[in-house]
Every structure is written in structure tokens, then in C-alpha cells.
Design an enzyme around this catalytic site. Sequence first.
Site, PDB file in Angstrom:
ATOM      1  N   THR A  32       0.826  -1.211   0.000  1.00  0.00           N
ATOM      2  CA  THR A  32       0.000   0.000   0.000  1.00  0.00           C
ATOM      3  C   THR A  32       0.858   1.258   0.000  1.00  0.00           C
ATOM      4  OG1 THR A  32      -1.762  -1.175   1.133  1.00  0.00           O
ATOM      5  CG2 THR A  32      -1.795   1.219   1.292  1.00  0.00           C
TER       6      THR A  32
HETATM    7  N1  LIG Z   1      -1.419  -2.136   4.009  1.00  0.00           N
HETATM    8  C1  LIG Z   1      -0.855  -2.941   3.122  1.00  0.00           C
HETATM    9  O1  LIG Z   1       0.268  -2.733   2.739  1.00  0.00           O
HETATM   10  C2  LIG Z   1      -1.628  -4.107   2.665  1.00  0.00           C
HETATM   11  C3  LIG Z   1      -1.205  -4.419   1.287  1.00  0.00           C
HETATM   12  N2  LIG Z   1      -2.235  -4.839   0.451  1.00  0.00           N
HETATM   13  C4  LIG Z   1      -0.014  -5.357   1.236  1.00  0.00           C
HETATM   14  O2  LIG Z   1       0.617  -5.397   0.229  1.00  0.00           O
HETATM   15  O3  LIG Z   1       0.335  -6.018   2.177  1.00  0.00           O
END
Ligand SMILES: NC(=O)C[C@H](N)C(=O)O
Length: 354
Positions: A32
Amino acid sequence: MSIIEASVAGAGALGHDRDGLRRCVVVGTGGTIGTRGSDPLDRNEYMYGGTSVDTTSTLDNLPDFPGRPELEAIAITDKPSHDLDAGDQLGLARVVEQLRARRDVDAVVVQHGTNTVEETAFTLDLLLPHGKPVVLVGSMRPSGVVGTDADSNLIDAIRLAMSPAAANRGVLVSLGGRVFAARDVTKIDSRSLAGFGAPVLGPIGLVEPDGEVFLSGAAPPDVAMLGRIGDATELPRVDIVVSHCTADGTLIEAACAAGARGVVCAGTGAGFPTARQVAALRAAAANGVLVCRSSRIASAYVTPPSRTSTDPDPDFLWSAHLNAYQARIALSIALAAGSTADARRTAQELFARF
Ligand SMILES: NC(=O)C[C@H](N)C(=O)O
């Protein structure tokens, strides 16, 4: 190995001409923190790949802050962290080592998704020798949305990495102003900005809003396993099987049929599989699979077998303070470093020392 690119953006492109100042390299892996929200009010809708923010522009957009070092960006993957594989993690370890070997680099910050940052952090902690700081950082919200923690977490991580206190401390993880040791950290909340915790021992430090860094506690052991796995680009398969009421041996047999050289059982309590799982684990062990008892609970101490009637099997390894995810990583790295017999000894030593 699925490292897709290793492109170095020149520090000059970042617009900072600070000869003589110290230098931090920020390595992008995705997550993210490496994305930009498509709607400022939508914290969940963001994309990887074409629409994500590359690490260079993340740094370009970062406001100046007291103590800002020269920054350099390298993008190696652009994935949600749950899609990273062992090849990505080994490639990352080698990139970090190459960067740390450079005389002009003082510290490395790795941008990483929060879902599996604990796994990559522990992998790097086992692989990399102590020395120049290595800090992993993520964010719970993408950049460009209201209330994002992406920029503040990145600034904290850079400040932590540039602090002399962060050297020789093993791999550190920074999020929400808190600092965690790789061996302690886990994701505890999928929504909160304080998404990481260390359920057993707590955070080991703080990065205050004014940039002050406080660290406490002892460094983890310096085991530097990277030097023992040669030029491996993958790690041997080790699977985790969870225990619960009614669990039988089906998944253990499936893991072995899929080629697992190790099976970690996330047992109940202090590491107890069901009787039917024990039977399957014994059969696996008899076929040369390394079996490790661990626990499915967040804070457990899985002890050596005492040969009492309730202990599952004296031939099984035990994960001591490590959780099942960590035991899987340690066992896999131990298997990459030598024969199965050597791996049995190495893995148990790693379990005991961390
Ligand atoms: N907050 C995040 O980074 C979650 C993300 N989707 C990840 O790559 O783990």
C-alpha cells in the site's frame, strides 16, 4: 527469481544537492505504501502496477524535513506483499547487501506491504549480517488519500535508519511511530493506523514526531545465513498445517505429496497437534520430512519433548518462542543451507536462539 527490475534513480533527480551529507537508499517492493489512492476519500481503492507510485516519485513528493539525508530510490518489485515469494525475498536480501556494501550508503529502508512485512523482516533478519541499519516500512493507507500514513511512516523509517542507534540491531520494522524488532512484530489490525504489534515483548522503540529516536532492548543474534545458502534463488518448500478439533492427517499428506521437505504444525496451546495429525506427521518424518511443532496462538513457548505420554514425538523439532510463520522461514532457510541432517541441527539452533 521474480525480481523484475533494479533501476537506480540518480540522487540528483531528487533535487537535493547535499554533498557530504549521509545517504539512505529506499528500496520499493510494492504494498500500500507504494500506491496512490484513486479517490482522496477512498482508503481502500488503489491499484498495483501501472497506477502505483514508484519509489522515486514517492521520494520526490516527500516534504523536506530536519535531518533529511540524501535519498536514492530503487524499485525491485511492485506487488501486494502477500504475493511476494521466496525468490523475491532472496533477491531483496542480495540487493540490500549490495547497497550496504557501498561506502556512500549509510542505511537502507525497504517499502513493503503490511500483510507479510513480518515474514520478509524475519527472513532478512536470518539472512543478513548485522551492520548498517535495515528498516522495513509500510502504511495502512495509500498516499494521496485523506489521513494517509504513507509519508509520515516513510519519514519515520528514514529517520530511524539514519540514527546511529539503529546499527547492529538486526532488521527493524517501523510503523505508526513505533519500532519493532523483526522477530517480535506481527500485523494485529487490518484497519488501524497502529496496525503492527509485538504481542509478547512489545515495541523496542519510538520515532517521535520531532524525529527523536529511542531504542531499547537487546539485539537479536547475528546469524547471517545468506552466506550459507550460496546463490540459491528459491527456498525448499516448507508448509504450515494448523491444528484444531477434528483435524486429521489429510493436509499433512497433501503437503508431503506436493514435495514439502518440512512441515510446521501450528498446534494448539504449547504446540499440540491432534492424535490423527501426529500419526501423519510421524509418517512424514519417517520419509525424511523435517517436522516442527509450533503453535497457532500469538504468544506460545513450544518446549522440547520430555518423553511424557502427552508429548507428540521426540523426533519432532520444536519452535520455542517462534511462531509457525517464523518457524517455516527458519526451517526453509536451514534446508537451503545444507543436508537434511544439517538442517535439523541448524533449524533447532535457530529456533532456540531467536
Ligand atoms: N497495508 C498494506 O500494505 C496491505 C497491502 N495490500 C499489502 O501489500 O500487504
